[in-house]
Scaffold this motif. Structure first.
Motif, PDB file in Angstrom:
ATOM      1  N   MET A   1      -4.026  11.366  45.861  1.00 19.53           N
ATOM      2  CA  MET A   1      -4.640  10.384  44.982  1.00 19.53           C
ATOM      3  C   MET A   1      -5.396  11.111  43.886  1.00 19.53           C
ATOM      4  O   MET A   1      -6.157  12.020  44.155  1.00 19.53           O
ATOM      5  CB  MET A   1      -5.575   9.481  45.767  1.00 19.53           C
ATOM      6  N   LEU A   2      -5.175  10.690  42.688  1.00 19.58           N
ATOM      7  CA  LEU A   2      -5.768  11.307  41.514  1.00 19.58           C
ATOM      8  C   LEU A   2      -7.055  10.583  41.147  1.00 19.58           C
ATOM      9  O   LEU A   2      -7.034   9.416  40.765  1.00 19.58           O
ATOM     10  CB  LEU A   2      -4.764  11.232  40.359  1.00 19.58           C
ATOM     11  N   ALA A   3      -8.199  11.266  41.277  1.00 18.99           N
ATOM     12  CA  ALA A   3      -9.488  10.648  40.966  1.00 18.99           C
ATOM     13  C   ALA A   3      -9.981  11.037  39.576  1.00 18.99           C
ATOM     14  O   ALA A   3     -10.614  10.234  38.896  1.00 18.99           O
ATOM     15  CB  ALA A   3     -10.521  11.025  42.010  1.00 18.99           C
ATOM     16  N   SER A   4      -9.710  12.257  39.147  1.00 17.88           N
ATOM     17  CA  SER A   4     -10.162  12.741  37.845  1.00 17.88           C
ATOM     18  C   SER A   4      -9.048  13.515  37.168  1.00 17.88           C
ATOM     19  O   SER A   4      -8.243  14.166  37.837  1.00 17.88           O
ATOM     20  CB  SER A   4     -11.365  13.671  37.998  1.00 17.88           C
ATOM     21  N   ILE A   5      -9.042  13.444  35.839  1.00 15.99           N
ATOM     22  CA  ILE A   5      -8.048  14.205  35.086  1.00 15.99           C
ATOM     23  C   ILE A   5      -8.670  14.696  33.789  1.00 15.99           C
ATOM     24  O   ILE A   5      -9.475  14.000  33.168  1.00 15.99           O
ATOM     25  CB  ILE A   5      -6.774  13.385  34.819  1.00 15.99           C
ATOM     26  N   ILE A   6      -8.301  15.903  33.431  1.00 13.74           N
ATOM     27  CA  ILE A   6      -8.687  16.473  32.138  1.00 13.74           C
ATOM     28  C   ILE A   6      -7.396  16.693  31.366  1.00 13.74           C
ATOM     29  O   ILE A   6      -6.503  17.414  31.823  1.00 13.74           O
ATOM     30  CB  ILE A   6      -9.443  17.803  32.304  1.00 13.74           C
ATOM     31  N   ILE A   7      -7.286  16.057  30.215  1.00  7.57           N
ATOM     32  CA  ILE A   7      -6.104  16.239  29.357  1.00  7.57           C
ATOM     33  C   ILE A   7      -6.335  17.524  28.563  1.00  7.57           C
ATOM     34  O   ILE A   7      -7.279  17.595  27.761  1.00  7.57           O
ATOM     35  CB  ILE A   7      -5.910  15.040  28.400  1.00  7.57           C
ATOM     36  N   PRO A   8      -5.522  18.554  28.750  1.00  5.42           N
ATOM     37  CA  PRO A   8      -5.768  19.853  28.114  1.00  5.42           C
ATOM     38  C   PRO A   8      -5.477  19.863  26.605  1.00  5.42           C
ATOM     39  O   PRO A   8      -4.818  18.973  26.076  1.00  5.42           O
ATOM     40  CB  PRO A   8      -4.809  20.787  28.852  1.00  5.42           C
ATOM     41  N   ASN A  27     -12.218   9.121  36.524  1.00  2.00           N
ATOM     42  CA  ASN A  27     -12.758   9.839  35.369  1.00  2.00           C
ATOM     43  C   ASN A  27     -11.631  10.474  34.562  1.00  2.00           C
ATOM     44  O   ASN A  27     -10.737  11.089  35.137  1.00  2.00           O
ATOM     45  CB  ASN A  27     -13.711  10.949  35.827  1.00  2.00           C
ATOM     46  N   VAL A  28     -11.739  10.346  33.235  1.00  2.00           N
ATOM     47  CA  VAL A  28     -10.759  10.955  32.333  1.00  2.00           C
ATOM     48  C   VAL A  28     -11.509  11.672  31.220  1.00  2.00           C
ATOM     49  O   VAL A  28     -12.433  11.109  30.620  1.00  2.00           O
ATOM     50  CB  VAL A  28      -9.825   9.892  31.714  1.00  2.00           C
ATOM     51  N   LYS A  29     -11.127  12.911  30.972  1.00  2.00           N
ATOM     52  CA  LYS A  29     -11.659  13.665  29.837  1.00  2.00           C
ATOM     53  C   LYS A  29     -10.481  13.981  28.930  1.00  2.00           C
ATOM     54  O   LYS A  29      -9.531  14.643  29.349  1.00  2.00           O
ATOM     55  CB  LYS A  29     -12.350  14.947  30.293  1.00  2.00           C
ATOM     56  N   ILE A  30     -10.540  13.492  27.701  1.00  5.65           N
ATOM     57  CA  ILE A  30      -9.455  13.675  26.733  1.00  5.65           C
ATOM     58  C   ILE A  30      -9.880  14.720  25.722  1.00  5.65           C
ATOM     59  O   ILE A  30     -10.943  14.608  25.106  1.00  5.65           O
ATOM     60  CB  ILE A  30      -9.124  12.331  26.051  1.00  5.65           C
ATOM     61  N   SER A  31      -9.052  15.744  25.549  1.00  8.21           N
ATOM     62  CA  SER A  31      -9.387  16.843  24.646  1.00  8.21           C
ATOM     63  C   SER A  31      -9.343  16.403  23.182  1.00  8.21           C
ATOM     64  O   SER A  31      -8.734  15.385  22.833  1.00  8.21           O
ATOM     65  CB  SER A  31      -8.426  18.015  24.859  1.00  8.21           C
ATOM     66  N   SER A  32      -9.961  17.184  22.344  1.00  9.20           N
ATOM     67  CA  SER A  32     -10.006  16.880  20.912  1.00  9.20           C
ATOM     68  C   SER A  32      -8.662  17.080  20.220  1.00  9.20           C
ATOM     69  O   SER A  32      -8.487  16.677  19.076  1.00  9.20           O
ATOM     70  CB  SER A  32     -11.083  17.715  20.225  1.00  9.20           C
ATOM     71  N   THR A  49     -14.330   4.662  35.736  1.00 10.04           N
ATOM     72  CA  THR A  49     -15.740   4.466  35.405  1.00 10.04           C
ATOM     73  C   THR A  49     -16.172   5.286  34.203  1.00 10.04           C
ATOM     74  O   THR A  49     -17.204   5.013  33.607  1.00 10.04           O
ATOM     75  CB  THR A  49     -16.642   4.831  36.601  1.00 10.04           C
ATOM     76  N   SER A  50     -15.377   6.304  33.823  1.00 13.44           N
ATOM     77  CA  SER A  50     -15.770   7.184  32.732  1.00 13.44           C
ATOM     78  C   SER A  50     -14.549   7.678  31.964  1.00 13.44           C
ATOM     79  O   SER A  50     -13.588   8.155  32.566  1.00 13.44           O
ATOM     80  CB  SER A  50     -16.529   8.387  33.305  1.00 13.44           C
ATOM     81  N   VAL A  51     -14.629   7.564  30.627  1.00 12.11           N
ATOM     82  CA  VAL A  51     -13.603   8.124  29.749  1.00 12.11           C
ATOM     83  C   VAL A  51     -14.328   8.887  28.657  1.00 12.11           C
ATOM     84  O   VAL A  51     -15.121   8.311  27.900  1.00 12.11           O
ATOM     85  CB  VAL A  51     -12.712   7.037  29.117  1.00 12.11           C
ATOM     86  N   ASP A  52     -14.086  10.187  28.609  1.00 17.64           N
ATOM     87  CA  ASP A  52     -14.675  11.036  27.581  1.00 17.64           C
ATOM     88  C   ASP A  52     -13.635  11.183  26.475  1.00 17.64           C
ATOM     89  O   ASP A  52     -12.644  11.888  26.628  1.00 17.64           O
ATOM     90  CB  ASP A  52     -15.035  12.395  28.171  1.00 17.64           C
ATOM     91  N   LEU A  53     -13.866  10.469  25.377  1.00 13.81           N
ATOM     92  CA  LEU A  53     -12.920  10.422  24.258  1.00 13.81           C
ATOM     93  C   LEU A  53     -13.600  10.972  23.018  1.00 13.81           C
ATOM     94  O   LEU A  53     -14.600  10.413  22.562  1.00 13.81           O
ATOM     95  CB  LEU A  53     -12.482   8.972  24.034  1.00 13.81           C
ATOM     96  N   LYS A  67      -7.233  -3.759  30.445  1.00 11.87           N
ATOM     97  CA  LYS A  67      -7.603  -3.914  31.860  1.00 11.87           C
ATOM     98  C   LYS A  67      -8.026  -2.588  32.462  1.00 11.87           C
ATOM     99  O   LYS A  67      -7.725  -2.288  33.615  1.00 11.87           O
ATOM    100  CB  LYS A  67      -6.442  -4.506  32.672  1.00 11.87           C
ATOM    101  N   MET A  68      -8.720  -1.789  31.693  1.00  9.49           N
ATOM    102  CA  MET A  68      -9.108  -0.470  32.167  1.00  9.49           C
ATOM    103  C   MET A  68     -10.314  -0.540  33.082  1.00  9.49           C
ATOM    104  O   MET A  68     -10.392   0.195  34.050  1.00  9.49           O
ATOM    105  CB  MET A  68      -9.398   0.441  30.984  1.00  9.49           C
ATOM    106  N   PHE A  69     -11.245  -1.392  32.778  1.00  9.16           N
ATOM    107  CA  PHE A  69     -12.461  -1.470  33.578  1.00  9.16           C
ATOM    108  C   PHE A  69     -12.535  -2.786  34.315  1.00  9.16           C
ATOM    109  O   PHE A  69     -12.147  -3.830  33.801  1.00  9.16           O
ATOM    110  CB  PHE A  69     -13.693  -1.311  32.687  1.00  9.16           C
ATOM    111  N   ARG A  70     -13.063  -2.723  35.492  1.00  3.40           N
ATOM    112  CA  ARG A  70     -13.247  -3.917  36.311  1.00  3.40           C
ATOM    113  C   ARG A  70     -14.269  -4.823  35.632  1.00  3.40           C
ATOM    114  O   ARG A  70     -15.281  -4.358  35.135  1.00  3.40           O
ATOM    115  CB  ARG A  70     -13.760  -3.501  37.683  1.00  3.40           C
TER     116      ARG A  70
END
Length: 71
Positions: A1-8, A27-32, A49-53, A67-70
């Motif tokens: 199960m994937l809980a967090s991802i960092i897009i390189p 949690n998702v962290k999207i690179s610049s 719960t968290s998207v770093d954009l 429909k990303m957030f509850r």
């Protein structure tokens, strides 16, 4: 199960439905380097719960975060 991802940094675009129905994704962290987030990328990711954009995200397509957030 994937809980967090960092897009390189080498990724330039996130394809449609890439994480659709990712029920465990929290949690998702999207690179610049991202220039485009295509439609329905995070559709039904209800545990998210968290998207770093970065501010220079480029182009976010219709419904990419639908429909990303509850509610």
């Amino acid at each position: 199960m994937l809980a967090s991802i960092i897009i390189p940094e080498l990724v330039k675009s996130i394809e449609p439905f890439a994480f659709k129905d990712g029920s465990s994704l929290q949690n998702v962290k999207i690179s610049s380097s991202i220039t485009e987030v295509k439609e329905s990328t995070f559709q039904n990711c209800l545990s998210l719960t968290s998207v770093d954009l970065p501010l220079n995200h480029g182009n976010i397509k219709n419904f990419s975060i639908w429909k990303m957030f509850r509610t």
